[in-house]
Design a protein around this motif. Structure first.
Motif, PDB file in Angstrom:
ATOM      1  N   VAL A 161     -66.835 -40.537  -2.784  1.00 30.09           N
ATOM      2  CA  VAL A 161     -66.886 -40.576  -4.259  1.00 30.09           C
ATOM      3  C   VAL A 161     -67.760 -40.173  -4.817  1.00 30.09           C
ATOM      4  N   SER A 162     -67.632 -39.196  -5.870  1.00 33.89           N
ATOM      5  CA  SER A 162     -68.853 -38.025  -6.976  1.00 33.89           C
ATOM      6  C   SER A 162     -68.861 -39.352  -8.399  1.00 33.89           C
ATOM      7  N   LYS A 163     -69.463 -38.459  -8.693  1.00 35.56           N
ATOM      8  CA  LYS A 163     -69.645 -39.054 -10.312  1.00 35.56           C
ATOM      9  C   LYS A 163     -69.036 -38.276 -11.161  1.00 35.56           C
ATOM     10  N   PRO A 164     -68.901 -38.436 -12.462  1.00 30.63           N
ATOM     11  CA  PRO A 164     -67.591 -37.471 -12.810  1.00 30.63           C
ATOM     12  C   PRO A 164     -68.986 -36.169 -13.491  1.00 30.63           C
ATOM     13  N   ASP A 165     -69.290 -35.859 -12.273  1.00 28.62           N
ATOM     14  CA  ASP A 165     -69.871 -34.531 -12.958  1.00 28.62           C
ATOM     15  C   ASP A 165     -69.695 -32.736 -12.759  1.00 28.62           C
ATOM     16  N   PHE A 166     -68.479 -32.651 -11.853  1.00 29.07           N
ATOM     17  CA  PHE A 166     -68.215 -31.338 -12.154  1.00 29.07           C
ATOM     18  C   PHE A 166     -67.159 -31.285 -13.748  1.00 29.07           C
ATOM     19  N   ARG A 167     -67.926 -29.703 -13.951  1.00 24.69           N
ATOM     20  CA  ARG A 167     -67.026 -29.550 -14.802  1.00 24.69           C
ATOM     21  C   ARG A 167     -66.010 -27.931 -14.997  1.00 24.69           C
ATOM     22  N   THR A 168     -66.255 -27.025 -14.099  1.00 19.91           N
ATOM     23  CA  THR A 168     -65.041 -26.860 -13.663  1.00 19.91           C
ATOM     24  C   THR A 168     -64.303 -26.733 -12.069  1.00 19.91           C
ATOM     25  N   ALA A 169     -63.083 -26.108 -12.155  1.00 19.17           N
ATOM     26  CA  ALA A 169     -62.339 -25.650 -11.029  1.00 19.17           C
ATOM     27  C   ALA A 169     -63.213 -25.411 -10.020  1.00 19.17           C
ATOM     28  N   ASP A 170     -64.075 -23.507 -10.283  1.00 21.63           N
ATOM     29  CA  ASP A 170     -64.697 -23.515  -9.512  1.00 21.63           C
ATOM     30  C   ASP A 170     -66.242 -24.593  -9.202  1.00 21.63           C
TER      31      ASP A 170
END
Lengths: 477, 92, 397
Positions: free
Chosen positions: A155-164
């Motif tokens: 379970v990741s933290k909500p740290d992604f900003r892009t699909a890349d």
């Protein structure tokens, strides 16, 4: 106003164990006829009790170590209750209260730079079965082969900003897990739930969050993120709809997400600790043992191979698969030269696999056999072309290198005397060509050369043949 | 403690049960009484009391033993094909 | 082979309650929902008995999932004796000499009550000493296979066979075998009479306790009154844990894999709901609903987690008493006679009676019923309880 996406991932990874997590059935999701890897326990029959597969715990610890997590000293299995025909007990054994790993991180590299993604937790759980829907009879067919196959959920933290970033993260997990023998990560063995919301750049508060469930292909995940982000933007900026917190499903054909509101009206899973599985106490010693026996990481292998003089390209290719590194290490341990070994694995084996439409990961050869072939070539017992031929026979006909050479007279063809016999035979059998050559038609040499190659079934060393031909022809002139 | 019919219906739905109207009264009463006992207990047991008990979980090695004959699974099932159990079509 | 064994005389054979699986015997746990279920293996305890040469006489009737008082709410009907009294099928069979002994699951005290009413001996062993592999599960954290027998000598013999570590049960204790020999001499024992429990029983039952106290004193035992202030809380906690765990365990009976499937459904949800609604009785449904409620959103920490805390506190409380006393004496049930009643009252009736039986289920300590009364002992001191029972056996004779 500029908006940014806030994305979190729940990634389910099937572990590379021999057996299931709580029973001793063969644990692999994709193998076997329906319902042939099932026992009373994983079929939900009463009376069987779960007993934890120790290797599952250790693979979860491995994953935690790689993702820089804290390994819990006290970890429990809990029951999650819901009804679905793929869940034979109507509960799933998972970890809710005390997951095995917490607070990790991983760096992802995209064209925009490097970012650190936080890992909230990793927990162990059992997989559910497989359902096949039959539209014709309006029925669903239930196969329990996959029930209780071990998974870890990261379970990741909500740290992604892009699909890349999400792509880079998943690629990295794949490489890492394959390399550490945690998971084979093949098609379907890695499945993601993606949480998405958007917010004005620079703000902290999260917007309405939707979750897209159960996607297994990277391209679906990318397109789903792009679609869902755009949908949220439209809703917020152009009031196209009112967003609600909900679970959605990605449709690969229609290229959009759909609400799954019907399925989960009340997600009240009634978690409680499984009384049949006592808490697992993880000692410092146990963590250390797992660390000590952990296969070397990509980084460690890269450094090791650089020292052995391999090129960047060779290193990248070898470290793309744990099995290639294992083969390389075993062959060099048998005394073969590192550069030569890399070339045999990547160029020779690789070439033959390509010819048979296979990929490097599918390479299966014992280090002894590969080493033996290399030895024959480097010792001039056979030439490299013959070596390739032996290799192909070893790979696809299960041949033994020595026996194959003997049976096909290959060893002899490295020997100049034997080639000379062939040359003399060709000169004797094709007097016309000899006459032409001696009469000045230099092109006739090609015909004689071709004759020799044919006689040697393509296994002769062209340079040796050429030299012997010239030598013998000069004797005739 | 008061337990409403709504609560009873909610937990019945979770448990895939239907409660007949005439049974509702006694279900709510029973549920209410056990929860009121719980209230008495909450007064006795401080929030700081730990619920954690010890014990180390035994584990087993990662070895495979043969699965059962599929027929034994199918034989017990109310509806099945030659290979699988059958249920009404599940709508995703 | 759905027939229950009731009066055959097979001497050395063993009867097995319908909540314990025996390969080849339809196992229904007294419920319609398991109609036609053929277990694929025998319970470990059964397997051990068969290996040791004991014949299995057959199955004995239980109330649905063993949740009731004395087998009064089985799908096949209440098991009463000729005079209309409830005494439990297995205990009556043993008392009548039909079999040497019987295996029963002690989930909420039913086999202890039955033994007290039928005048036989029943031991609920220390949790983890007898494998639960093959038990139709309800409340795994405290249910335990026990033995009913006519004499303590038979009891020791059968326990020796069935007890000992089993890899297939993750809560099984490591000891590979138990001898049930030796232990403390009865004349050196100190017994505490639990005032909260004795005081809650009928006058007749209290009189019986008093008789036993006199017998014990005659045997040189020191007997004193003691208090277990958490007895009431332990009863609530155990019933709560039982509801929650049973709710979860019986959720697997859904009409898909085995047992009863309602003929009346149009979709998967109706298949689930109708099969379960038609297949389970009112008591089981009540238990499921209460269990579902105490685990549901917002209630876990105020209910189930609290029950776990009481389990720990109650364990500490009895543990402290066992420093000074070898056994605690109390009734096994509140009355001396039980008759069939309305199922709507079942949950309340069982809850009331479980006051006398909950502590051993909740905390895992052993309990023996003999001469119509109950003794609880410290964990793994089952042998001392057997010694006490044997002494009373002699005293009675």
């Amino acid at each position: 106003m500029r908006y940014e996406a806030v994305i979190g991932l729940e990634t389910h990874v099937e572990l590379a164990t021999n057996s299931k997590i709580f029973c001793s059935c063969g644990g692999h999701s994709t193998k076997g006829e329906p319902n042939t890897r099932v026992c009373p326990a994983c079929a939900g029959m009463p009376g069987m009790l779960p007993v934890t597969n120790r290797h599952v715990v250790e693979l979860a610890m491995r994953a935690g170590i790689l993702l820089h997590c804290d390994i819990s000293r006290y970890t429990t299995f809990d029951k999650k209750s819901y009804y679905y025909p793929d869940l034979p007990c109507a509960y799933q054994i998972t970890q809710w209260f005390h997951p095995i790993c917490r607070n990790g991180s991983v760096e992802v590299v995209t064209k925009d730079g490097t970012r650190t993604i936080g890992i909230k937790q990793i927990h162990m759980e059992e997989d559910a079965g497989k359902l096949v829907h039959d539209d014709w009879t309006e029925t669903t067919l239930v196969d329990f082969n996959r029930t209780s196959v071990p998974l870890i959920e990261i379970v990741s933290k909500p740290d992604f900003r892009t699909a890349d970033e999400v792509m880079a993260y998943l690629e990295k997990l794949k490489t890492m897990f394959r390399f550490a023998n945690i998971s084979e990560c093949e098609e379907g063995a890695m499945r993601c739930d993606v949480n998405i919301s958007i917010r004005p750049e620079g703000t902290e508060e999260l917007g309405v969050r939707t979750e897209i469930k159960n996607m297994s292909s990277l391209s679906s995940i990318r397109r789903a993120i792009q679609y869902e982000t755009a949908r949220h933007l439209d809703a917020v900026e152009r009031n196209t709809e009112t967003l609600v917190q909900e679970t959605r499903r990605w449709d690969d054909v229609k290229n959009r997400t759909f609400s799954m509101r019907n399925k989960e009206t009340a997600a009240d899973y009634r978690y409680f600790p499984d009384p049949n599985l006592m808490p697992i106490l993880i000692s410092e010693d146990w963590v250390q043992r797992v660390k000590d026996t952990m296969p070397a990481s990509v980084e460690e292998k890269t450094a090791e191979y650089q020292e052995k003089g391999l090129s960047e390209k060779e290193i990248a290719s070898l470290t793309s698969e744990r099995s290639l590194c294992d083969l390389f290490d075993a062959v060099t341990a048998l005394g073969r030269e590192p550069k030569d070994t890399a070339s045999w694995i990547l160029t020779e084996c690789g070439g033959i696999l390509r010819k048979h439409s296979q990929v490097m990961g599918e390479l299966q050869i014992t280090s002894e056999n590969l080493s033996r072939i290399m030895e024959k070539v480097s010792g001039n017992e056979i030439n490299r072309a013959a070596g390739r031929k032996v290799l192909e026979a070893v790979l696809y006909e299960d041949a033994d290198p020595d026996a194959y050479c003997e049976a096909h007279n290959l060893s002899a063809q490295g020997d100049a005397d034997a080639v000379r016999q062939v040359v003399l035979k060709v000169l004797e059998n094709t007097p016309n060509a000899v006459k032409d050559y001696l009469g000045g038609k230099k092109k006739a040499f090609q015909a004689l050369f071709g004759g020799c190659m044919k006689e040697l079934r393509g296994n002769g060393d062209p340079q040796v043949i050429r030299a012997l031909l010239e030598e013998e022809l000069s004797k005739l002139s | 403690m008061e337990i409403t019919r709504e609560t009873a219906r909610y937990v019945a739905k979770l448990a895939k049960l239907e409660i007949a109207d005439e049974d509702m009264e006694s279900v709510c009463q029973g549920l209410g009484s056990i929860l009121s006992y719980m209230d008495d207990i909450n007064a006795t047991v401080g929030a700081d009391a730990g619920s954690v008990t010890g014990g180390d979980c035994p584990t087993r090695p990662d070895t495979v033993t043969p699965s059962m004959n599929r027929l034994m699974l199918l034989d017990n099932a109310p509806e099945h094909s030659d290979e699988t159990l059958i249920v009404p079509r599940v709508v995703e | 082979m759905g027939q229950y064994v009731t009066e055959i005389n097979v001497g050395g054979a063993i009867a097995v309650d319908d909540t314990i699986q025996v390969k080849g015997y339809e196992t229904k746990a007294g419920s319609r929902i398991l109609e036609g279920f053929k277990p694929l293996f025998s319970a470990e305890a059964v397997e051990r008995l068969e290996k040791a040469g004991y014949a299995i006489a057959g199955k004995t009737a239980v109330g649905e999932f063993g949740l009731d008082l004395l087998g009064e709410f089985a799908h096949s009907g209440a098991y009463c004796n000729a005079s209309g009294e409830l005494r439990g099928a297995a205990a009556e069979l043993v008392a009548a000499g039909g079999v040497k002994g019987a295996l029963s699951v002690d989930l909420n005290g039913a086999p202890r009550r039955a033994a007290a009413l039928s005048g036989v001996t029943f031991l609920k062993p220390t949790y983890g000493t007898v494998s639960r592999y093959g038990v139709i599960p309800c409340a795994c954290s405290g249910e335990q296979i026990g033995v009913t027998a006519r004499s303590v000598a038979d009891m020791r013999e059968l326990l020796r066979v069935i007890a000992g570590h089993d890899d297939k049960d993750g809560t099984s204790l490591p000891e590979t075998a138990y001898e049930y020999n030796g232990g403390k001499a009865v004349s050196e024992m100190r017994v505490g009479v639990v005032k909260e429990l004795t005081g809650a029983a009928s006058a007749e039952t209290q009189a019986r306790i008093q008789e036993r106290v006199e017998t014990l004193r005659g045997l040189g035992v020191t007997v004193e009154e003691v208090s277990v202030p958490l007895a009431d809380a332990a009863r609530t906690a155990w019933n709560l844990a039982l509801c929650a765990e049973t709710c979860n365990n019986v959720s697997r009976y859904d009409g898909v894999k085995f047992g009863y499937r309602s003929p009346d459904y149009r979709n998967i949800d109706e298949l689930y709901v109708n099969s379960r609604t038609e297949g389970l009785n009112f008591l089981t449904k009540a238990v499921i609903l209460y269990g579902s409620d105490v685990l549901s959103k917002g209630r876990y920490f105020t209910c189930y987690d609290k029950a776990l805390k009481i389990r720990r506190l109650a364990s500490e409380q009895v543990k402290a008493l066992f420093k000074n006393y070898d056994a605690l004496l109390c009734p096994a049930c509140g009355k001396t006679e039980y008759r069939p009643y309305d199922i709507k009252d079942a949950f309340g009736a069982v809850f009331a009676e479980s006051l006398f039986t909950a502590i051993p289920n909740l905390t895992g300590v052993p309990a023996i019923v003999c001469g119509g009364v109950q003794f609880m002992g410290d964990a793994l001191r089952d042998t001392d309880l057997l010694n006490l029972a044997e002494a009373l056996e002699g005293g009675d004779a």
